[in-house]
Motif scaffolding. Structure first.
Motif, PDB file in Angstrom:
ATOM      1  N   GLU A   6      36.088  40.690  41.496  1.00 43.75           N
ATOM      2  CA  GLU A   6      36.752  40.197  40.728  1.00 43.75           C
ATOM      3  C   GLU A   6      37.626  38.903  40.437  1.00 43.75           C
ATOM      4  OE1 GLU A   6      40.403  42.313  37.778  1.00 43.75           O
ATOM      5  OE2 GLU A   6      39.974  42.581  40.227  1.00 43.75           O
ATOM      6  N   THR A   7      36.939  38.329  39.416  1.00 45.02           N
ATOM      7  CA  THR A   7      37.812  37.109  38.955  1.00 45.02           C
ATOM      8  C   THR A   7      39.103  37.189  38.174  1.00 45.02           C
ATOM      9  OG1 THR A   7      35.715  36.176  38.887  1.00 45.02           O
ATOM     10  CG2 THR A   7      37.272  34.548  37.784  1.00 45.02           C
ATOM     11  N   ARG A   8      39.905  36.382  38.815  1.00 47.93           N
ATOM     12  CA  ARG A   8      41.209  36.182  37.805  1.00 47.93           C
ATOM     13  C   ARG A   8      41.620  34.710  37.708  1.00 47.93           C
ATOM     14  NH1 ARG A   8      44.682  40.673  41.964  1.00 47.93           N
ATOM     15  NH2 ARG A   8      42.989  42.457  41.697  1.00 47.93           N
ATOM     16  N   ARG A   9      43.121  34.937  37.011  1.00 53.52           N
ATOM     17  CA  ARG A   9      43.055  33.349  36.326  1.00 53.52           C
ATOM     18  C   ARG A   9      44.269  32.950  36.506  1.00 53.52           C
ATOM     19  NH1 ARG A   9      39.059  29.386  33.279  1.00 53.52           N
ATOM     20  NH2 ARG A   9      40.192  27.809  33.123  1.00 53.52           N
ATOM     21  N   ASP A  10      44.815  32.085  37.111  1.00 54.52           N
ATOM     22  CA  ASP A  10      46.350  31.946  36.860  1.00 54.52           C
ATOM     23  C   ASP A  10      46.449  30.496  36.004  1.00 54.52           C
ATOM     24  OD1 ASP A  10      47.823  33.472  37.651  1.00 54.52           O
ATOM     25  OD2 ASP A  10      48.301  32.418  39.216  1.00 54.52           O
ATOM     26  N   PRO A  11      46.344  30.403  34.272  1.00 57.15           N
ATOM     27  CA  PRO A  11      46.955  28.708  33.849  1.00 57.15           C
ATOM     28  C   PRO A  11      47.472  27.783  34.211  1.00 57.15           C
ATOM     29  CG  PRO A  11      47.544  30.620  32.657  1.00 57.15           C
ATOM     30  CD  PRO A  11      47.018  31.208  33.892  1.00 57.15           C
ATOM     31  N   PRO A  12      47.780  26.879  33.926  1.00 60.99           N
ATOM     32  CA  PRO A  12      49.201  26.148  34.083  1.00 60.99           C
ATOM     33  C   PRO A  12      49.671  27.039  33.888  1.00 60.99           C
ATOM     34  CG  PRO A  12      47.231  24.219  33.051  1.00 60.99           C
ATOM     35  CD  PRO A  12      46.736  25.971  32.896  1.00 60.99           C
ATOM     36  N   GLY A  13      50.884  26.044  34.481  1.00 62.13           N
ATOM     37  CA  GLY A  13      52.565  27.284  33.752  1.00 62.13           C
ATOM     38  C   GLY A  13      52.129  28.903  34.636  1.00 62.13           C
ATOM     39  N   GLU A  14      51.544  28.984  35.220  1.00 61.84           N
ATOM     40  CA  GLU A  14      51.387  30.506  35.603  1.00 61.84           C
ATOM     41  C   GLU A  14      51.093  30.746  37.177  1.00 61.84           C
ATOM     42  OE1 GLU A  14      49.393  34.755  34.991  1.00 61.84           O
ATOM     43  OE2 GLU A  14      49.249  33.484  32.670  1.00 61.84           O
ATOM     44  N   GLU A  15      51.593  31.564  37.746  1.00 60.69           N
ATOM     45  CA  GLU A  15      52.166  31.323  39.350  1.00 60.69           C
ATOM     46  C   GLU A  15      51.808  32.969  39.724  1.00 60.69           C
ATOM     47  OE1 GLU A  15      55.601  30.696  40.671  1.00 60.69           O
ATOM     48  OE2 GLU A  15      55.540  29.506  39.167  1.00 60.69           O
ATOM     49  N   SER A  16      51.005  34.069  38.892  1.00 63.99           N
ATOM     50  CA  SER A  16      50.832  35.469  39.120  1.00 63.99           C
ATOM     51  C   SER A  16      50.036  35.381  41.002  1.00 63.99           C
ATOM     52  CB  SER A  16      50.144  35.623  38.449  1.00 63.99           C
ATOM     53  OG  SER A  16      50.788  35.803  36.983  1.00 63.99           O
ATOM     54  N   ARG A  52      41.712  29.265  39.823  1.00 63.36           N
ATOM     55  CA  ARG A  52      40.987  30.798  39.779  1.00 63.36           C
ATOM     56  C   ARG A  52      40.428  31.469  40.783  1.00 63.36           C
ATOM     57  NH1 ARG A  52      39.440  26.278  36.948  1.00 63.36           N
ATOM     58  NH2 ARG A  52      38.785  25.717  34.942  1.00 63.36           N
ATOM     59  N   LEU A  53      40.824  33.004  41.047  1.00 56.47           N
ATOM     60  CA  LEU A  53      40.688  33.873  41.859  1.00 56.47           C
ATOM     61  C   LEU A  53      39.887  34.339  42.411  1.00 56.47           C
ATOM     62  CD1 LEU A  53      43.745  33.433  40.410  1.00 56.47           C
ATOM     63  CD2 LEU A  53      44.567  33.301  43.722  1.00 56.47           C
ATOM     64  N   LEU A  54      38.876  34.444  43.473  1.00 55.61           N
ATOM     65  CA  LEU A  54      37.916  35.784  43.513  1.00 55.61           C
ATOM     66  C   LEU A  54      38.876  36.889  44.298  1.00 55.61           C
ATOM     67  CD1 LEU A  54      34.459  34.484  44.323  1.00 55.61           C
ATOM     68  CD2 LEU A  54      35.389  35.531  42.516  1.00 55.61           C
ATOM     69  N   PHE A  55      38.610  37.808  44.004  1.00 58.95           N
ATOM     70  CA  PHE A  55      39.377  39.455  44.633  1.00 58.95           C
ATOM     71  C   PHE A  55      38.128  40.381  44.945  1.00 58.95           C
ATOM     72  CE2 PHE A  55      43.206  37.416  42.805  1.00 58.95           C
ATOM     73  CZ  PHE A  55      43.760  37.530  43.849  1.00 58.95           C
ATOM     74  N   VAL A  56      37.896  40.732  46.606  1.00 55.42           N
ATOM     75  CA  VAL A  56      37.305  41.296  46.813  1.00 55.42           C
ATOM     76  C   VAL A  56      37.727  42.882  47.000  1.00 55.42           C
ATOM     77  CG1 VAL A  56      35.411  42.111  48.745  1.00 55.42           C
ATOM     78  CG2 VAL A  56      35.528  39.752  47.591  1.00 55.42           C
ATOM     79  N   ASP A  57      37.758  44.103  46.582  1.00 55.07           N
ATOM     80  CA  ASP A  57      38.510  44.973  46.345  1.00 55.07           C
ATOM     81  C   ASP A  57      39.530  45.077  46.669  1.00 55.07           C
ATOM     82  OD1 ASP A  57      35.837  46.621  46.606  1.00 55.07           O
ATOM     83  OD2 ASP A  57      36.114  46.233  48.851  1.00 55.07           O
ATOM     84  N   ASP A  58      40.382  43.542  45.922  1.00 60.58           N
ATOM     85  CA  ASP A  58      41.677  43.817  45.390  1.00 60.58           C
ATOM     86  C   ASP A  58      42.103  42.765  46.438  1.00 60.58           C
ATOM     87  OD1 ASP A  58      43.047  44.448  43.264  1.00 60.58           O
ATOM     88  OD2 ASP A  58      43.331  46.374  43.976  1.00 60.58           O
ATOM     89  N   GLY A  85      28.655  33.301  48.893  1.00 63.57           N
ATOM     90  CA  GLY A  85      28.291  32.012  48.246  1.00 63.57           C
ATOM     91  C   GLY A  85      29.954  31.806  46.753  1.00 63.57           C
ATOM     92  N   TYR A  86      30.997  32.984  47.864  1.00 66.19           N
ATOM     93  CA  TYR A  86      31.631  32.480  46.458  1.00 66.19           C
ATOM     94  C   TYR A  86      32.544  31.247  46.569  1.00 66.19           C
ATOM     95  CZ  TYR A  86      31.967  37.192  47.434  1.00 66.19           C
ATOM     96  OH  TYR A  86      32.128  38.567  47.312  1.00 66.19           O
ATOM     97  N   GLY A  87      32.984  29.898  47.425  1.00 64.93           N
ATOM     98  CA  GLY A  87      32.884  28.598  46.895  1.00 64.93           C
ATOM     99  C   GLY A  87      32.488  28.454  46.360  1.00 64.93           C
ATOM    100  N   GLU A  88      30.349  28.275  46.883  1.00 68.72           N
ATOM    101  CA  GLU A  88      30.561  28.451  44.834  1.00 68.72           C
ATOM    102  C   GLU A  88      30.450  28.116  44.031  1.00 68.72           C
ATOM    103  OE1 GLU A  88      28.792  29.248  47.826  1.00 68.72           O
ATOM    104  OE2 GLU A  88      27.178  28.104  48.932  1.00 68.72           O
ATOM    105  N   GLN A  89      30.485  29.977  43.374  1.00 69.59           N
ATOM    106  CA  GLN A  89      31.040  30.472  42.605  1.00 69.59           C
ATOM    107  C   GLN A  89      32.456  29.545  41.557  1.00 69.59           C
ATOM    108  OE1 GLN A  89      31.070  34.858  42.452  1.00 69.59           O
ATOM    109  NE2 GLN A  89      29.121  34.889  44.137  1.00 69.59           N
ATOM    110  N   LEU A  90      33.168  29.380  42.752  1.00 65.36           N
ATOM    111  CA  LEU A  90      34.430  28.513  42.427  1.00 65.36           C
ATOM    112  C   LEU A  90      34.264  27.554  42.082  1.00 65.36           C
ATOM    113  CD1 LEU A  90      36.613  29.900  45.406  1.00 65.36           C
ATOM    114  CD2 LEU A  90      37.135  30.196  43.256  1.00 65.36           C
ATOM    115  N   VAL A  91      33.480  26.324  42.490  1.00 68.77           N
ATOM    116  CA  VAL A  91      33.682  24.856  42.346  1.00 68.77           C
ATOM    117  C   VAL A  91      32.585  24.997  40.679  1.00 68.77           C
ATOM    118  CG1 VAL A  91      32.081  23.154  42.895  1.00 68.77           C
ATOM    119  CG2 VAL A  91      33.602  24.350  45.304  1.00 68.77           C
TER     120      VAL A  91
END
Length: 158
Positions: A6-16, A52-58, A85-91
């Motif tokens: 799962e991909t999650r995102r913290d936009p500027p100003g958010e620090e979830s 941008r964050l990648l979670f594998v099984d949470d 391939g996670y590094g490539e996906q993030l970039v």
């Protein structure tokens, strides 16, 4: 058994997810001696940038934090998830949102340099004494020999 990615995102100003990202960065620092930023610097940069964050099984498998100009502040992938391939996906996710992508990498971090060059970054220059501890760095930029869309397509196909 397949993993849920799962991909999650913290936009500027958010620090979830800042605490989880810090914990991953610190595990890598302790194991590999890289990613040596202090907590205050990390937290401030995280809050000002898009993450941008990648979670594998949470579980956090990796993250990338980038400024508005496409400069990558932090890129980290958990050692057990490297080569997937996670590094490539993030970039690639940074490249999708920016006209150019750049970063610094510690000159002694051969794994990071190899990774960046493998996906098309070129070393622009070496900067002696760049890091707070006196370590040298290379400034890298995603190569300009092809269009960014071509590079992104190649990254995603891998």
């Amino acid at each position: 058994m397949s993993a849920t990615v799962e991909t999650r995102r913290d936009p500027p100003g958010e620090e979830s997810h800042e605490a989880e990202a810090w914990a991953l960065k610190e595990r890598i620092r302790k194991e590999e001696g890289v990613l040596k930023q202090r907590r205050g610097f990390f937290s401030d940069a995280y809050r000002r940038a898009s993450c941008r964050l990648l979670f594998v099984d949470d579980e956090l498998a990796g993250f990338v934090t980038a400024r508005r100009d496409g400069y990558i502040l932090f890129l980290a992938v958990a050692p057990k998830h490297r080569g997937e391939g996670y590094g490539e996906q993030l970039v690639a996710s940074v490249a999708r949102d920016h006209d150019s992508v750049s970063c610094h990498a510690r000159a002694s971090n051969e794994d990071a340099l190899g990774f960046y060059q493998h996906i098309g970054f070129e070393i622009v220059r070496r900067i002696d004494g760049y890091y707070e501890d006196g370590g040298d760095a290379y400034y890298l930029k995603l190569g300009e020999d092809r269009s960014l869309s071509e590079k992104l397509s190649e990254l995603v196909r891998r």
